[in-house]
Write a protein that holds these residues in place. Sequence first.
Motif, PDB file in Angstrom:
ATOM      1  N   SER A 160      28.212 -12.552  46.504  1.00 25.32           N
ATOM      2  CA  SER A 160      28.294 -12.566  45.047  1.00 25.32           C
ATOM      3  C   SER A 160      27.382 -11.480  44.504  1.00 25.32           C
ATOM      4  O   SER A 160      26.508 -10.967  45.222  1.00 25.32           O
ATOM      5  N   ASP A 161      27.578 -11.117  43.249  1.00 28.51           N
ATOM      6  CA  ASP A 161      26.727 -10.113  42.615  1.00 28.51           C
ATOM      7  C   ASP A 161      25.259 -10.517  42.682  1.00 28.51           C
ATOM      8  O   ASP A 161      24.383  -9.723  43.026  1.00 28.51           O
ATOM      9  N   SER A 162      24.987 -11.758  42.326  1.00 28.71           N
ATOM     10  CA  SER A 162      23.604 -12.216  42.233  1.00 28.71           C
ATOM     11  C   SER A 162      22.915 -12.233  43.588  1.00 28.71           C
ATOM     12  O   SER A 162      21.734 -11.882  43.696  1.00 28.71           O
ATOM     13  N   VAL A 163      23.629 -12.613  44.640  1.00 31.69           N
ATOM     14  CA  VAL A 163      23.022 -12.653  45.974  1.00 31.69           C
ATOM     15  C   VAL A 163      22.718 -11.240  46.463  1.00 31.69           C
ATOM     16  O   VAL A 163      21.679 -10.990  47.086  1.00 31.69           O
ATOM     17  N   MET A 164      23.613 -10.293  46.178  1.00 32.08           N
ATOM     18  CA  MET A 164      23.351  -8.907  46.561  1.00 32.08           C
ATOM     19  C   MET A 164      22.112  -8.366  45.848  1.00 32.08           C
ATOM     20  O   MET A 164      21.259  -7.712  46.454  1.00 32.08           O
ATOM     21  N   LEU A 165      22.008  -8.641  44.565  1.00 39.88           N
ATOM     22  CA  LEU A 165      20.848  -8.189  43.804  1.00 39.88           C
ATOM     23  C   LEU A 165      19.573  -8.861  44.303  1.00 39.88           C
ATOM     24  O   LEU A 165      18.519  -8.232  44.394  1.00 39.88           O
ATOM     25  N   PHE A 166      19.676 -10.136  44.639  1.00 38.37           N
ATOM     26  CA  PHE A 166      18.520 -10.866  45.151  1.00 38.37           C
ATOM     27  C   PHE A 166      18.086 -10.313  46.507  1.00 38.37           C
ATOM     28  O   PHE A 166      16.895 -10.169  46.774  1.00 38.37           O
ATOM     29  N   GLY A 167      19.054 -10.002  47.365  1.00 39.36           N
ATOM     30  CA  GLY A 167      18.724  -9.431  48.672  1.00 39.36           C
ATOM     31  C   GLY A 167      18.002  -8.106  48.543  1.00 39.36           C
ATOM     32  O   GLY A 167      17.020  -7.845  49.244  1.00 39.36           O
ATOM     33  N   GLN A 168      18.474  -7.251  47.639  1.00 36.57           N
ATOM     34  CA  GLN A 168      17.803  -5.975  47.390  1.00 36.57           C
ATOM     35  C   GLN A 168      16.384  -6.204  46.871  1.00 36.57           C
ATOM     36  O   GLN A 168      15.442  -5.531  47.281  1.00 36.57           O
ATOM     37  N   PHE A 169      16.215  -7.187  45.977  1.00 37.84           N
ATOM     38  CA  PHE A 169      14.897  -7.465  45.409  1.00 37.84           C
ATOM     39  C   PHE A 169      13.935  -7.991  46.473  1.00 37.84           C
ATOM     40  O   PHE A 169      12.742  -7.673  46.445  1.00 37.84           O
ATOM     41  N   VAL A 170      14.425  -8.807  47.399  1.00 33.84           N
ATOM     42  CA  VAL A 170      13.556  -9.320  48.472  1.00 33.84           C
ATOM     43  C   VAL A 170      12.980  -8.167  49.285  1.00 33.84           C
ATOM     44  O   VAL A 170      11.789  -8.168  49.634  1.00 33.84           O
ATOM     45  N   PHE A 171      13.800  -7.164  49.572  1.00 37.20           N
ATOM     46  CA  PHE A 171      13.327  -5.988  50.300  1.00 37.20           C
ATOM     47  C   PHE A 171      12.254  -5.264  49.478  1.00 37.20           C
ATOM     48  O   PHE A 171      11.197  -4.886  49.989  1.00 37.20           O
ATOM     49  N   ILE A 172      12.517  -5.072  48.190  1.00 45.57           N
ATOM     50  CA  ILE A 172      11.563  -4.389  47.315  1.00 45.57           C
ATOM     51  C   ILE A 172      10.268  -5.193  47.179  1.00 45.57           C
ATOM     52  O   ILE A 172       9.169  -4.647  47.237  1.00 45.57           O
ATOM     53  N   PHE A 173      10.408  -6.518  47.016  1.00 43.95           N
ATOM     54  CA  PHE A 173       9.207  -7.349  46.852  1.00 43.95           C
ATOM     55  C   PHE A 173       8.364  -7.369  48.120  1.00 43.95           C
ATOM     56  O   PHE A 173       7.127  -7.437  48.043  1.00 43.95           O
ATOM     57  N   SER A 174       9.007  -7.317  49.283  1.00 43.64           N
ATOM     58  CA  SER A 174       8.237  -7.258  50.532  1.00 43.64           C
ATOM     59  C   SER A 174       7.387  -5.987  50.582  1.00 43.64           C
ATOM     60  O   SER A 174       6.289  -5.990  51.134  1.00 43.64           O
TER      61      SER A 174
END
Length: 386
Positions: A160-174
């Motif tokens: 889904s759109d939201s899961v893709m955005l969340f996955g990208q954010f997890v990488f950035i937040f790490s």
Amino acid sequence: MILRISLFLFSLFGYRVVFKQLVKLNERVSWVASCALITLVLYFSAYLGQLYIVGISLFAIGCLLGAGYLVKQLKEKTLRPPTLNLLTIWLLFYFLLFAATLLTTHLVHYDNYSHWAIIVKFLYTEGRLPAAGDAIISFSSYPIGSSLFIYYATLIGGYSDSVMLFGQFVFIFSCIYAFFAVVKDESRALVITMLFSFIAVFNHFNIAIRMNNLLDDFLLPMLTLAGIAGLYRMQLKYRQMSVFLVLIAGSLSIVKNSALFFTAVLIVYYISRIIVNWKFYQKKGTVVSIALCSIASSFIPYILWSQHVKNNLESSKHEVNLAAYQQTFGEKDQAVIQQISDKFISTITNLGTPSTEGILLANLILVTAFIVIRFVLKRKSSIVRY
């Protein structure tokens, strides 16, 4: 979706345990190392046509590692809740704020962004690398590094759109979490405040890219800075530092063609840390051997992608090689080159541009911190030198 995303995060926790407990990486950088490891493993498995199987296996292994660690802690009665200091509270607030926003956000499509949405969907539905006959994108020479981690998020959390955005954010937040590896004493509120100020600057001036899309331009500098922070913290532990370099530089090199510049920056800093701490190393021959192998290994993912493009895909205008640059510049006359140069100079010297304002503001924060530490608190500081 919340349950599946929680399992996705728990699998990352399992790999974080391995990097912290077994590899002895610094706790702050263990999360970004986990993201990089998953990206690289999926990357190599894609060439073998086993993307889905390896993705599910990575998830299962991560969950088992995390569960095993918790069970062991419970049996030994050493399981303790995380320490909630001011730093942890603010980072948790930052994470939850963006996570809650992105999980209700739809994608923004513009420019070359559609590539990342399409390639993630292709990986999710087909479970393989695109070939020349698929013709789903016009710039086929773009590496697929960060899209593989987003694919992993959708594989577990659902597409889904939201899961893709969340996955990208997890990488950035790490990456953001890894910044704090440079803080050796968490009671030093001024240093922590300064780092949070830089994060605020990054978010404020990140108006061209933003976080409501999958463009990787913001990930490039964040991953580089996370790598530098980790190398700085572990500079006396050359084995851990080398493992970390291979993971970060290797995954960074396949985020985008232009990432080779950031990879080179990371490797130069790695070499500088070895030179600076040379006198502290006992087995100098071993250090040199490990360093050379680590640097060479960092380029393997990019070399592999270059060969894949050469053998399986058509060339595109986004290729990074001498022949492509010669062709590009050969088509431009001197007037066009001069116009581009003038535009570049005027942009970086214009105080109204976000990039110039960001650089000035970041340096202002550093200078202000130095003045406060040196003249108000009457303490020595090496902020300016570093």
